[in-house]
Write a protein that holds these residues in place. Structure first.
Motif, mmCIF file in Angstrom:
data_model
loop_
_atom_site.group_PDB
_atom_site.id
_atom_site.type_symbol
_atom_site.label_atom_id
_atom_site.label_comp_id
_atom_site.label_asym_id
_atom_site.label_seq_id
_atom_site.Cartn_x
_atom_site.Cartn_y
_atom_site.Cartn_z
ATOM 1 N N GLN A 141 -1.266 -4.502 11.648
ATOM 2 C CA GLN A 141 -1.183 -4.435 10.192
ATOM 3 C C GLN A 141 0.124 -5.030 9.676
ATOM 4 O O GLN A 141 0.130 -5.791 8.699
ATOM 5 N N LEU A 142 1.212 -4.694 10.348
ATOM 6 C CA LEU A 142 2.494 -5.269 9.949
ATOM 7 C C LEU A 142 2.527 -6.768 10.210
ATOM 8 O O LEU A 142 3.111 -7.534 9.430
ATOM 9 N N ASP A 143 1.890 -7.188 11.291
ATOM 10 C CA ASP A 143 1.816 -8.615 11.608
ATOM 11 C C ASP A 143 1.062 -9.359 10.512
ATOM 12 O O ASP A 143 1.496 -10.434 10.070
ATOM 13 N N GLN A 144 -0.050 -8.804 10.051
ATOM 14 C CA GLN A 144 -0.817 -9.430 8.975
ATOM 15 C C GLN A 144 -0.008 -9.487 7.686
ATOM 16 O O GLN A 144 -0.023 -10.496 6.969
ATOM 17 N N LEU A 145 0.717 -8.391 7.391
ATOM 18 C CA LEU A 145 1.544 -8.364 6.184
ATOM 19 C C LEU A 145 2.627 -9.431 6.264
ATOM 20 O O LEU A 145 2.854 -10.172 5.295
ATOM 21 N N TYR A 146 3.284 -9.526 7.412
ATOM 22 C CA TYR A 146 4.344 -10.519 7.556
ATOM 23 C C TYR A 146 3.794 -11.930 7.409
ATOM 24 O O TYR A 146 4.376 -12.769 6.700
ATOM 25 N N GLU A 147 2.676 -12.219 8.055
ATOM 26 C CA GLU A 147 2.082 -13.552 7.982
ATOM 27 C C GLU A 147 1.699 -13.899 6.548
ATOM 28 O O GLU A 147 1.898 -15.027 6.089
ATOM 29 N N ARG A 148 1.154 -12.920 5.825
ATOM 30 C CA ARG A 148 0.754 -13.170 4.446
ATOM 31 C C ARG A 148 1.970 -13.466 3.573
ATOM 32 O O ARG A 148 1.967 -14.409 2.781
ATOM 33 N N LEU A 149 3.015 -12.671 3.755
ATOM 34 C CA LEU A 149 4.217 -12.870 2.939
ATOM 35 C C LEU A 149 4.944 -14.158 3.329
ATOM 36 O O LEU A 149 5.479 -14.864 2.464
ATOM 37 N N ALA A 150 4.981 -14.455 4.636
ATOM 38 C CA ALA A 150 5.622 -15.699 5.080
ATOM 39 C C ALA A 150 4.916 -16.901 4.483
ATOM 40 O O ALA A 150 5.556 -17.913 4.138
ATOM 41 N N THR A 151 3.598 -16.804 4.345
ATOM 42 C CA THR A 151 2.827 -17.882 3.715
ATOM 43 C C THR A 151 3.103 -17.948 2.222
ATOM 44 O O THR A 151 3.267 -19.031 1.654
ATOM 45 N N GLU A 152 3.142 -16.773 1.572
ATOM 46 C CA GLU A 152 3.411 -16.720 0.136
ATOM 47 C C GLU A 152 4.768 -17.352 -0.181
ATOM 48 O O GLU A 152 4.916 -18.086 -1.166
ATOM 49 N N TYR A 153 5.758 -17.073 0.648
ATOM 50 C CA TYR A 153 7.101 -17.603 0.416
ATOM 51 C C TYR A 153 7.323 -18.959 1.092
ATOM 52 O O TYR A 153 8.432 -19.497 1.031
ATOM 53 N N ARG B 15 0.818 -1.208 0.000
ATOM 54 C CA ARG B 15 0.000 0.000 0.000
ATOM 55 C C ARG B 15 0.851 1.256 0.000
ATOM 56 O O ARG B 15 0.458 2.283 -0.557
ATOM 57 N N GLU B 16 2.003 1.165 0.644
ATOM 58 C CA GLU B 16 2.916 2.304 0.702
ATOM 59 C C GLU B 16 4.327 1.799 0.931
ATOM 60 O O GLU B 16 4.534 0.710 1.475
ATOM 61 N N ALA B 17 5.289 2.618 0.514
ATOM 62 C CA ALA B 17 6.694 2.235 0.671
ATOM 63 C C ALA B 17 7.252 2.825 1.948
ATOM 64 O O ALA B 17 8.307 3.477 1.942
ATOM 65 N N SER B 18 6.564 2.582 3.063
ATOM 66 C CA SER B 18 7.045 3.070 4.357
ATOM 67 C C SER B 18 8.230 2.226 4.815
ATOM 68 O O SER B 18 8.398 1.075 4.388
ATOM 69 N N VAL B 19 9.038 2.804 5.695
ATOM 70 C CA VAL B 19 10.201 2.078 6.198
ATOM 71 C C VAL B 19 9.773 0.786 6.886
ATOM 72 O O VAL B 19 10.384 -0.278 6.681
ATOM 73 N N ALA B 20 8.720 0.841 7.692
ATOM 74 C CA ALA B 20 8.272 -0.343 8.427
ATOM 75 C C ALA B 20 7.855 -1.463 7.477
ATOM 76 O O ALA B 20 8.213 -2.628 7.667
ATOM 77 N N LYS C 72 8.682 -14.648 14.308
ATOM 78 C CA LYS C 72 8.272 -13.344 13.794
ATOM 79 C C LYS C 72 9.289 -12.281 14.213
ATOM 80 O O LYS C 72 9.797 -12.323 15.332
ATOM 81 N N PRO C 73 9.569 -11.312 13.344
ATOM 82 C CA PRO C 73 10.482 -10.230 13.731
ATOM 83 C C PRO C 73 9.832 -9.307 14.759
ATOM 84 O O PRO C 73 8.604 -9.164 14.804
ATOM 85 N N GLU C 74 10.650 -8.659 15.567
ATOM 86 C CA GLU C 74 10.144 -7.784 16.620
ATOM 87 C C GLU C 74 9.302 -6.637 16.076
ATOM 88 O O GLU C 74 8.380 -6.169 16.753
ATOM 89 N N ILE C 75 9.589 -6.185 14.875
ATOM 90 C CA ILE C 75 8.901 -5.028 14.325
ATOM 91 C C ILE C 75 7.389 -5.237 14.189
ATOM 92 O O ILE C 75 6.618 -4.285 14.186
ATOM 93 N N VAL C 76 6.938 -6.490 14.104
ATOM 94 C CA VAL C 76 5.501 -6.748 13.898
ATOM 95 C C VAL C 76 4.754 -7.024 15.202
ATOM 96 O O VAL C 76 3.533 -7.157 15.191
ATOM 97 N N TRP C 77 5.470 -7.128 16.326
ATOM 98 C CA TRP C 77 4.831 -7.552 17.564
ATOM 99 C C TRP C 77 3.709 -6.621 18.006
ATOM 100 O O TRP C 77 2.671 -7.088 18.489
#
Length: 262
Positions: A194-206, A108-113, A185-190
């Motif tokens: 939203q970041l947690d959902q993104l990480y879970e989705r990508l971890a599943t994709e990969y 959705r955006e190219a934020s640092v997080a 999971k990385p600490e950044i998503v704890w």
């Protein structure tokens, strides 16, 4: 979003060696830590992981080459040929964040997080790819040992080679669990759903967790097979020594009888 407002940037993960030393890296331009994230130019980023991976986002080929050259002195046990994993990032606020039909990763955006989340997934996938290929080669060799065991064939390899196989398997398992933490999971998503959902989705994709489990099972099988074969070698050597002792006793008895009868 206005037509044509979407943009595509490239993210490339390089697995350079067993570890990257943060202390030797110039931290000017750092925008985040854990992992260390540096701004490069106006919109590019260098995201560095201690376990030997650097992820470069939105950089030209010249910028990447300069950064990789500069990192050489900070890399412990550099790989002869670094592993590369790359993906195009489609920045579009109205599309779901996932891999699209063209293999691009939508954000959705190219934020640092968000880029850090992507970097975590790419870095782990890159390390997995490297060890999957190397373990596949070891697995082929260990399969030959297993076939010899099923045929009750004699040992074709010495202790040093077998111990080397066990050592490689244990070393990879230690790096995967202790440094890369693929299944964690990385600490950044704890603290960010939203970041947690993104990480879970990508971890599943990969397929990070599935690949990690499959790799762990292969490593365990390699280790068990090598240990079994080593036990067989040791057992055969013990039997050989016992036979030598029996032969020496028989020879000594024969000599004694010869002396008495002569």
């Amino acid at each position: 979003m206005a037509a044509g407002a979407e943009r595509v940037i490239r993210a490339r993960a390089w697995f350079l060696g067993s570890r990257i030393d943060y202390r030797e890296i110039e931290r000017g331009g750092a925008v985040a830590l854990g992992p260390l994230t540096l701004l490069v130019g106006r919109e590019g980023y260098r995201i560095t992981f201690r376990f030997g991976v650097v992820v470069l986002v939105g950089l030209s080929a010249e910028q990447e080459a300069e950064i990789l050259q500069g990192l050489r002195a900070t890399v412990h046990h550099p790989l002869p040929e670094p592993e590369l994993e790359e993906v195009d990032l489609l920045i579009h606020p109205e599309l779901p964040e996932r891999l699209d039909s063209e293999g691009r990763l939508v954000l959705r955006e190219a934020s640092v997080a968000r880029l850090q989340v992507v970097a975590h997934v790419l870095a782990k996938s890159c390390v997995l790819s490297y060890y999957e290929r190397n373990v596949a080669e070891e697995f082929d060799r260990i399969e030959q040992i297993a076939q010899r065991l099923t045929r009750a064939a004699g040992p074709a390899r010495g202790k040093r080679e077998i111990l080397n196989e066990i050592g490689k398997a244990l070393s990879i398992m230690g790096r995967m669990v202790g440094r890369v933490e693929v299944a964690e999971k990385p600490e950044i998503v704890w603290d960010d759903p939203q970041l947690d959902q993104l990480y879970e989705r990508l971890a599943t994709e990969y397929e990070l967790r599935d690949r990690d489990r499959a790799l762990s099972r292969k490593l365990e099988l390699i280790s068990r097979t090598a240990e079994t074969y080593l036990d067989l070698l040791n057992h055969r050597q013990v039997l050989r020594v016992e036979w030598y002792i029996v032969i020496l006793i028989v020879v000594e008895i024969a000599l004694s009888l010869y002396e008495k009868l002569s």
